[in-house]
Design a protein around this motif. Sequence first.
Motif, PDB file in Angstrom:
ATOM      1  N   ILE A  67       0.841  -1.181   0.000  1.00 50.93           N
ATOM      2  CA  ILE A  67       0.000   0.000   0.000  1.00 50.93           C
ATOM      3  C   ILE A  67       0.886   1.244   0.000  1.00 50.93           C
ATOM      4  O   ILE A  67       1.790   1.374   0.838  1.00 50.93           O
ATOM      5  CB  ILE A  67      -0.930   0.029   1.229  1.00 50.93           C
ATOM      6  CG1 ILE A  67      -1.736  -1.276   1.314  1.00 50.93           C
ATOM      7  CG2 ILE A  67      -1.857   1.238   1.168  1.00 50.93           C
ATOM      8  CD1 ILE A  67      -2.633  -1.550   0.136  1.00 50.93           C
ATOM      9  N   LEU A  68       0.618   2.158  -0.927  1.00 48.01           N
ATOM     10  CA  LEU A  68       1.460   3.348  -1.091  1.00 48.01           C
ATOM     11  C   LEU A  68       0.797   4.625  -0.599  1.00 48.01           C
ATOM     12  O   LEU A  68       1.412   5.682  -0.643  1.00 48.01           O
ATOM     13  CB  LEU A  68       1.842   3.506  -2.568  1.00 48.01           C
ATOM     14  CG  LEU A  68       2.570   2.310  -3.194  1.00 48.01           C
ATOM     15  CD1 LEU A  68       2.864   2.595  -4.670  1.00 48.01           C
ATOM     16  CD2 LEU A  68       3.850   1.988  -2.432  1.00 48.01           C
ATOM     17  N   GLY A  69      -0.445   4.546  -0.128  1.00 47.77           N
ATOM     18  CA  GLY A  69      -1.121   5.741   0.367  1.00 47.77           C
ATOM     19  C   GLY A  69      -2.393   6.027  -0.403  1.00 47.77           C
ATOM     20  O   GLY A  69      -2.771   5.319  -1.341  1.00 47.77           O
ATOM     21  N   ARG A  70      -3.075   7.099   0.001  1.00 50.35           N
ATOM     22  CA  ARG A  70      -4.340   7.479  -0.612  1.00 50.35           C
ATOM     23  C   ARG A  70      -4.107   8.203  -1.934  1.00 50.35           C
ATOM     24  O   ARG A  70      -3.212   9.052  -2.041  1.00 50.35           O
ATOM     25  CB  ARG A  70      -5.121   8.404   0.332  1.00 50.35           C
ATOM     26  CG  ARG A  70      -5.454   7.804   1.676  1.00 50.35           C
ATOM     27  CD  ARG A  70      -6.517   6.755   1.562  1.00 50.35           C
ATOM     28  NE  ARG A  70      -7.832   7.327   1.281  1.00 50.35           N
ATOM     29  CZ  ARG A  70      -8.846   6.627   0.776  1.00 50.35           C
ATOM     30  NH1 ARG A  70      -8.682   5.366   0.446  1.00 50.35           N
ATOM     31  NH2 ARG A  70     -10.017   7.206   0.581  1.00 50.35           N
ATOM     32  N   TYR A  71      -4.925   7.903  -2.927  1.00 52.40           N
ATOM     33  CA  TYR A  71      -4.816   8.597  -4.208  1.00 52.40           C
ATOM     34  C   TYR A  71      -5.018  10.095  -4.034  1.00 52.40           C
ATOM     35  O   TYR A  71      -4.344  10.909  -4.670  1.00 52.40           O
ATOM     36  CB  TYR A  71      -5.852   8.046  -5.194  1.00 52.40           C
ATOM     37  CG  TYR A  71      -5.277   7.044  -6.158  1.00 52.40           C
ATOM     38  CD1 TYR A  71      -4.525   7.456  -7.250  1.00 52.40           C
ATOM     39  CD2 TYR A  71      -5.469   5.688  -5.963  1.00 52.40           C
ATOM     40  CE1 TYR A  71      -3.978   6.538  -8.132  1.00 52.40           C
ATOM     41  CE2 TYR A  71      -4.938   4.756  -6.846  1.00 52.40           C
ATOM     42  CZ  TYR A  71      -4.197   5.185  -7.928  1.00 52.40           C
ATOM     43  OH  TYR A  71      -3.655   4.279  -8.797  1.00 52.40           O
ATOM     44  N   LYS A  72      -5.957  10.469  -3.152  1.00 49.08           N
ATOM     45  CA  LYS A  72      -6.252  11.895  -3.002  1.00 49.08           C
ATOM     46  C   LYS A  72      -5.110  12.651  -2.318  1.00 49.08           C
ATOM     47  O   LYS A  72      -5.106  13.882  -2.318  1.00 49.08           O
ATOM     48  CB  LYS A  72      -7.548  12.088  -2.222  1.00 49.08           C
ATOM     49  CG  LYS A  72      -7.515  11.605  -0.777  1.00 49.08           C
ATOM     50  CD  LYS A  72      -8.869  11.792  -0.121  1.00 49.08           C
ATOM     51  CE  LYS A  72      -8.873  11.341   1.329  1.00 49.08           C
ATOM     52  NZ  LYS A  72     -10.209  11.482   1.956  1.00 49.08           N
ATOM     53  N   ASP A  73      -4.143  11.912  -1.729  1.00 47.17           N
ATOM     54  CA  ASP A  73      -3.003  12.560  -1.087  1.00 47.17           C
ATOM     55  C   ASP A  73      -1.803  12.710  -2.017  1.00 47.17           C
ATOM     56  O   ASP A  73      -0.787  13.292  -1.630  1.00 47.17           O
ATOM     57  CB  ASP A  73      -2.576  11.766   0.157  1.00 47.17           C
ATOM     58  CG  ASP A  73      -3.631  11.782   1.252  1.00 47.17           C
ATOM     59  OD1 ASP A  73      -4.439  12.725   1.270  1.00 47.17           O
ATOM     60  OD2 ASP A  73      -3.649  10.851   2.079  1.00 47.17           O
TER      61      ASP A  73
END
Length: 481
Positions: free
Chosen positions: A437-443
């Motif tokens: 998991i690399l993080g939220r797309y919106k971030d």
Amino acid sequence: MANNPSTLAEACHENQKAPTTHLITLLDQVADQFPDHDAIISLHQTSLRWTFAQLQEKSIQLAARLSSRGVGHGSRMITLMHNQAQWALLFWASARLGCQFVPLDFRVLDRDARDVLFLLDQLEPAAIFVSNQTMANRINNITVDHDHRPFVQCVVSDNEETAIPARWTTLSNIMSEPLLDNPPLHQPENPDDTILILFTSGTTALPKGCPHTTISIGAQGLGFMYRLELGPGANLCQHLPNFHVFNIAFTLAFWLAGATVIFPNFSFDPQSTLQLIRSYQRVTTPCVPAMIHALLNCALPQHGSHPSFEVILGGAPVTLDVVKCCRDLGATRVMAGYGMTEGIPFVNTSLEEMSMGLTTRDVSVGKVFYGGRVRICAEESRIPIHKEEVGEVHIGGLPVFGGYLVGSNNSCYHEDGVNWIATGDQGYMDIEGYVYILGRYKDIIIRGGENISPLKIEQCLGEVNGIRVSQPNLVCYRTRS
């Protein structure tokens, strides 16, 4: 390039058989098998402890009394409570009645009154339980002109001398009520019945209700139980908030294994947690990354041997820095989980070199467990891309809910009888099937036409001496909003 199925970023756990037994029946089977084993210990309540037999008996007694007050199958029971033994009693009694158990974040009482009224209007509960008089007074003030009143409004307090507001009672009063007859209790049958409703955090919008059944929440508990190889003698340090899926899925996993759930304090307190893991054997400690930093800040150098414990990380993308902090605390095994209020289908049972992309600093959340499915898709697509390619993580299968309580959402979909949700998280699957998991797309930061993940920045900063990446939220497991 043709789509070779073996190269596509999708995976399905081999066991896709849904639980056919209602949750309370599963719990009763454990109580019958391990009657004298401790089910719950609350250290901050003068080390209050109940065996499985005691919890079973007390929940039957409470269910009968609530039934006589009009609480029954399909009713909704709200709790706004700290971590305390009575929460476990209410959970079992609710399942026994065939109710829908709704643990809410008690901090909502400190926010705008409209937030509380929104939840009450949506839920129309038959019963509401709070930890103390202050919470009851706050609810009274908020609902003074509210039309709907629950059949039961109860203050759950260890203090017998607590002054109770008008229209409220205490749990001890309910338990001591004589029963003129034995009201018939719901006979659990359908594992598709909603037994639990959890709410998303609502940080950017109104919170959304996520109904769970024996199938979805049971699959999560069984998944953790099997993957972690739990059994009697194992202990769970439960310092996560009881309104989060990370708490409930783990609590169920330990109960279904005949193991013990321990509350070190009414909420997360680093010193209480450290005392617990140094006093008990075979302790599993679920943490969000911020908790690890808080524990490390409070930990004193240990001399000589001390009981082993293991940590499972969730609630935010895990960095190598956090894994190293767990090792510094003395954890003998470090794991990572991944999920959301809508469902938890992942856990990596051991973060060793094989599950870490050491060149990219990425840490795997593992492979799907009991009943789970996953695929990595291009944004706004439901078609899996190839392994090693970065895309949006979609989770599905038995551990995933079937849709929100009210309204619809484009992120939820059904395919060939399987529940799916597009998580909004960016990630990839490696050749072995491990998911990262690399993080939220919106971030994502867009700079010069290039997508930059904030997680990559945090990973680099975490490896610089003298810099500790801040994780401000000590209690929240990652939820959608």
